[in-house]
Design a protein around this motif. Structure first.
Motif, PDB file in Angstrom:
ATOM      1  N   ILE A  54       0.825  -1.207   0.000  1.00 19.59           N
ATOM      2  CA  ILE A  54       0.000   0.000   0.000  1.00 19.59           C
ATOM      3  C   ILE A  54       0.860   1.259   0.000  1.00 19.59           C
ATOM      4  CG2 ILE A  54      -1.604   1.355   1.439  1.00 19.59           C
ATOM      5  CD1 ILE A  54      -2.802  -1.402   2.280  1.00 19.59           C
ATOM      6  N   GLN A  59       3.876   0.210  -7.648  1.00 17.37           N
ATOM      7  CA  GLN A  59       2.821   0.912  -8.371  1.00 17.37           C
ATOM      8  C   GLN A  59       3.466   1.843  -9.408  1.00 17.37           C
ATOM      9  OE1 GLN A  59      -0.178  -0.038  -7.996  1.00 17.37           O
ATOM     10  NE2 GLN A  59       0.041  -1.219  -6.120  1.00 17.37           N
ATOM     11  N   SER A  97      -2.844  -3.510  -9.213  1.00 19.29           N
ATOM     12  CA  SER A  97      -4.124  -3.935  -8.653  1.00 19.29           C
ATOM     13  C   SER A  97      -4.320  -3.348  -7.268  1.00 19.29           C
ATOM     14  CB  SER A  97      -4.165  -5.464  -8.567  1.00 19.29           C
ATOM     15  OG  SER A  97      -5.271  -5.897  -7.813  1.00 19.29           O
ATOM     16  N   TRP A  98      -5.591  -3.061  -6.941  1.00 22.66           N
ATOM     17  CA  TRP A  98      -5.892  -2.563  -5.601  1.00 22.66           C
ATOM     18  C   TRP A  98      -6.413  -3.670  -4.679  1.00 22.66           C
ATOM     19  CZ3 TRP A  98      -9.863   1.303  -7.987  1.00 22.66           C
ATOM     20  CH2 TRP A  98     -11.041   0.657  -8.361  1.00 22.66           C
ATOM     21  N   PHE A 101      -5.218  -3.560  -1.175  1.00 20.64           N
ATOM     22  CA  PHE A 101      -5.711  -2.375  -0.494  1.00 20.64           C
ATOM     23  C   PHE A 101      -7.059  -2.672   0.165  1.00 20.64           C
ATOM     24  CE2 PHE A 101      -3.047   1.197  -2.322  1.00 20.64           C
ATOM     25  CZ  PHE A 101      -2.183   0.375  -3.032  1.00 20.64           C
ATOM     26  N   TYR A 102      -7.920  -3.330  -0.583  1.00 17.26           N
ATOM     27  CA  TYR A 102      -9.243  -3.624  -0.025  1.00 17.26           C
ATOM     28  C   TYR A 102      -9.209  -4.782   0.964  1.00 17.26           C
ATOM     29  CZ  TYR A 102     -11.304  -0.062  -2.887  1.00 17.26           C
ATOM     30  OH  TYR A 102     -11.625   1.161  -3.416  1.00 17.26           O
ATOM     31  N   THR A 140      -5.006   3.698   3.679  1.00 17.35           N
ATOM     32  CA  THR A 140      -5.307   2.944   2.471  1.00 17.35           C
ATOM     33  C   THR A 140      -6.192   3.750   1.522  1.00 17.35           C
ATOM     34  OG1 THR A 140      -5.125   0.881   3.731  1.00 17.35           O
ATOM     35  CG2 THR A 140      -6.211   0.772   1.591  1.00 17.35           C
ATOM     36  N   ARG A 143      -4.082   6.400  -0.180  1.00 14.28           N
ATOM     37  CA  ARG A 143      -3.244   5.881  -1.250  1.00 14.28           C
ATOM     38  C   ARG A 143      -4.083   5.486  -2.462  1.00 14.28           C
ATOM     39  NH1 ARG A 143       1.283   6.662  -2.417  1.00 14.28           N
ATOM     40  NH2 ARG A 143       2.020   4.548  -2.754  1.00 14.28           N
ATOM     41  N   LEU A 144      -5.290   4.961  -2.225  1.00 17.10           N
ATOM     42  CA  LEU A 144      -6.182   4.662  -3.349  1.00 17.10           C
ATOM     43  C   LEU A 144      -6.467   5.929  -4.154  1.00 17.10           C
ATOM     44  CD1 LEU A 144      -8.713   2.252  -1.607  1.00 17.10           C
ATOM     45  CD2 LEU A 144      -7.418   1.701  -3.673  1.00 17.10           C
ATOM     46  N   TRP A 148      -5.268   5.759  -7.886  1.00 16.43           N
ATOM     47  CA  TRP A 148      -6.353   5.504  -8.836  1.00 16.43           C
ATOM     48  C   TRP A 148      -7.377   6.630  -8.942  1.00 16.43           C
ATOM     49  CZ3 TRP A 148      -4.350   1.360  -5.982  1.00 16.43           C
ATOM     50  CH2 TRP A 148      -3.818   0.317  -6.743  1.00 16.43           C
ATOM     51  N   ALA A 151     -12.521   5.631  -6.626  1.00 21.44           N
ATOM     52  CA  ALA A 151     -12.409   4.256  -6.120  1.00 21.44           C
ATOM     53  C   ALA A 151     -13.624   3.934  -5.265  1.00 21.44           C
ATOM     54  CB  ALA A 151     -11.125   4.099  -5.302  1.00 21.44           C
TER      55      ALA A 151
END
Length: 530
Positions: A54, A59, A97-98, A101-102, A140, A143-144, A148, A151
């Motif tokens: 994360i 990335q 890919s996230w 993160f999730y 998290t 960072r998402l 991205w 999200a």
């Protein structure tokens, strides 16, 4: 202990978000958990296992702004905004890919939503672990939003409904909300583990860490919207840390910065948040080379990966296009003041290093040295402690495979300069005070240039580039300041305002996110790149 181990074995199977590919369990799953504090720590350790990816994982932003004159061909597409490199259907360069993160958000939700089940845990200790969970969620989501943009926002650990993406600003607001719930955490010197012993790892969140995160969240919101209210919030949270109200942080000496922050000492008054990188944490016997996302971002060369001067000379040649390199003249342009101590400490013999010139000698039957030539390349020396592969079954020449030190996410100098950036955006000349504090550590005189808003903002950006070189902040600084056409390459130069609104500066959503989620959509910019 057996119960804890079982929990850890099955935690990956409990993921509940339908934008992942795993089905959830309902609350009955956890009816026998949370009976003691050890089980909370076990869940937190699970979250911590995802934080490397994360915070400092591979990335795209680690590569698309690499501050160098050439980059390894594998990553050239990130430099030039090439869809063949980015789009997951067409490239395996990175797993953008996230999913992890999730996973982290899910596990944090499990802790938070099951507070009512906690047993044999004092209110104070419950607040500690809940604070860690809220911080992890906040970090998290932040960072998402950085990587991205738009999200999904989780509805909770038991929700199985498909979730569409929410605008980046809403994701950041969610991050801020979660971070504020973690402001109950103590300062880092008051952190205690389950056995009552002091926690020394700065991967655990503390009051200083949470305030620093909030400063970064609001500064990013300011960059997105250009609204002063967000820079004011960022300035305020940064001040809590800088002025000592959230822990006793201070700048190291220039030598202490190398030894304590970036070295294997792993203990510094300047470090605010880091990812633990202990050599015993990972079975390194199978690793044979530097990983690209390690500190230094692919610029680690002499004297790290080899001490063979002939090999170094070969790598330094202009025709060696596959080699990631930065030239001495480029470094000197980034650090224009010859008195800047970072020229001396961050770079190995900058402008002084020479390589051998050789010729074939028939009498000797080998190449012999006939002189020396100045190196055109600069070699970063910020990270000097290294891990060498000891297992000769895998490698014969004992190469360096990793840096031996923690992965720094935030340190005080970073936060001081972030506050300077916010103050510059607010038109406050007090930004110069923050600028000068970092310059003083670099053995420079006070800044005496223009102090209008744009000049000061550019100067702070330049100082962050110098101070944080190789630490993974450059791309985010570029995006936050809107300097992408000034510092990025290739198709970045051709982007329109509409392209930016459509998500061109963010990573595309990976194909795995679409598998079960009928509401998932690709970023508009990347949709048109297919």
């Amino acid at each position: 202990m057996k119960k804890i181990l079982i929990l850890l074995l099955f935690v990956p199977l409990f993921s509940c978000n339908d934008w992942l590919t795993v089905e959830p369990e309902d609350s009955v799953t956890f009816v026998n958990y949370f009976k003691n504090e050890e089980e909370l720590k076990a869940l937190h350790n699970g979250i911590a296992s995802y934080m490397k990816n994360i915070c400092v994982g591979d990335q795209p932003q680690f590569y698309n702004s690499l501050d160098a004159d050439n980059i390894e061909w594998t990553y050239q597409g990130f430099w030039t905004l090439d869809p063949d490199t980015y789009l997951p259907e067409e490239s395996m360069v990175l797993n953008v890919s996230w999913a992890n993160f999730y996973e982290a958000i899910y596990m944090a939700n499990v802790i938070i939503e099951n507070e009512y089940r906690f047993e044999n845990i004092s209110k104070e200790r419950a607040e500690f672990w809940l604070g860690q969970a809220h911080f992890s969620k906040a970090m998290t989501y932040f960072r998402l939003a950085q990587i991205w943009g738009d999200a999904p926002i989780s509805k909770g650990s038991e929700s199985i409904a498909p979730e569409g993406k929410r605008p980046a600003l809403e994701v950041l607001e969610e991050a801020a909300k979660e971070a504020k719930l973690a402001l109950t955490l103590p300062t880092y010197d008051q952190l205690r583990d389950v056995d009552g012993k002091q926690i020394t790892s700065k991967q655990y969140a503390s009051l200083g860490t949470v305030n620093t995160l909030l400063a970064n969240i609001y500064a990013w919101m300011g960059g997105l919207t250009r609204e002063e209210k967000y820079w004011k919030e960022a300035e305020s949270y940064a001040s809590e840390v800088i002025e000592g109200r959230a822990g006793a942080y201070d700048l190291e000496s220039i030598g202490g910065l190398i030894t304590n922050v970036f070295g294997k000492a792993r203990s510094s008054v300047e470090t605010i948040f880091c990812i633990d990188n202990d050599p015993i944490d990972i079975d390194r016997q199978y690793e044979t080379r530097f990983k690209a996302e390690l500190p230094g971002q692919m610029l680690m060369t002499y004297p790290y990966t080899t001490t063979d001067e002939s090999a170094i000379a070969l790598l330094a040649e202009d025709y060696w296009d596959d080699y990631t390199k930065i030239y001495v003249e480029t470094v000197e342009s980034i650090y224009p003041d010859e008195n800047d101590a970072r020229r001396r400490e961050f770079w190995y013999q900058l402008g002084e290093l020479t390589y051998p010139l050789t010729e074939w000698d028939d009498e000797v039957g080998d190449f012999v040295e006939v002189g020396r030539e100045a190196s055109p390349c600069a070699h970063i020396a910020k990270w000097r402690d290294v891990i060498i592969q000891e297992n000769t079954q895998f490698v014969q020449d004992r190469p360096v495979i990793a840096t031996d030190g923690d992965w720094i996410v935030w340190r005080l100098a970073d936060l001081i300069l972030l506050r300077a950036e916010c103050r510059a955006n607010l038109g406050l000349t007090t930004a110069v005070d923050d600028l000068n504090r970092v310059r003083a550590r670099a053995e420079l005189t006070d800044y005496d240039g223009p102090t209008d808003k744009e000049s000061l903002r550019q100067e702070v950006f330049d100082e962050r580039r110098r101070e944080l070189f190789g630490e993974g902040q450059f791309y985010f600084d570029i995006v936050r300041n809107g300097y992408y056409k000034k510092y990025l390459r290739g198709k970045f130069q051709e982007l329109t305002d509409q392209d930016i609104k459509n998500g061109a500066l963010y990573a595309p959503v990976s194909s795995g996110a679409f598998e079960k989620n009928t509401l998932m959509t690709q970023n508009t910019y990347w949709q048109w790149q297919k």
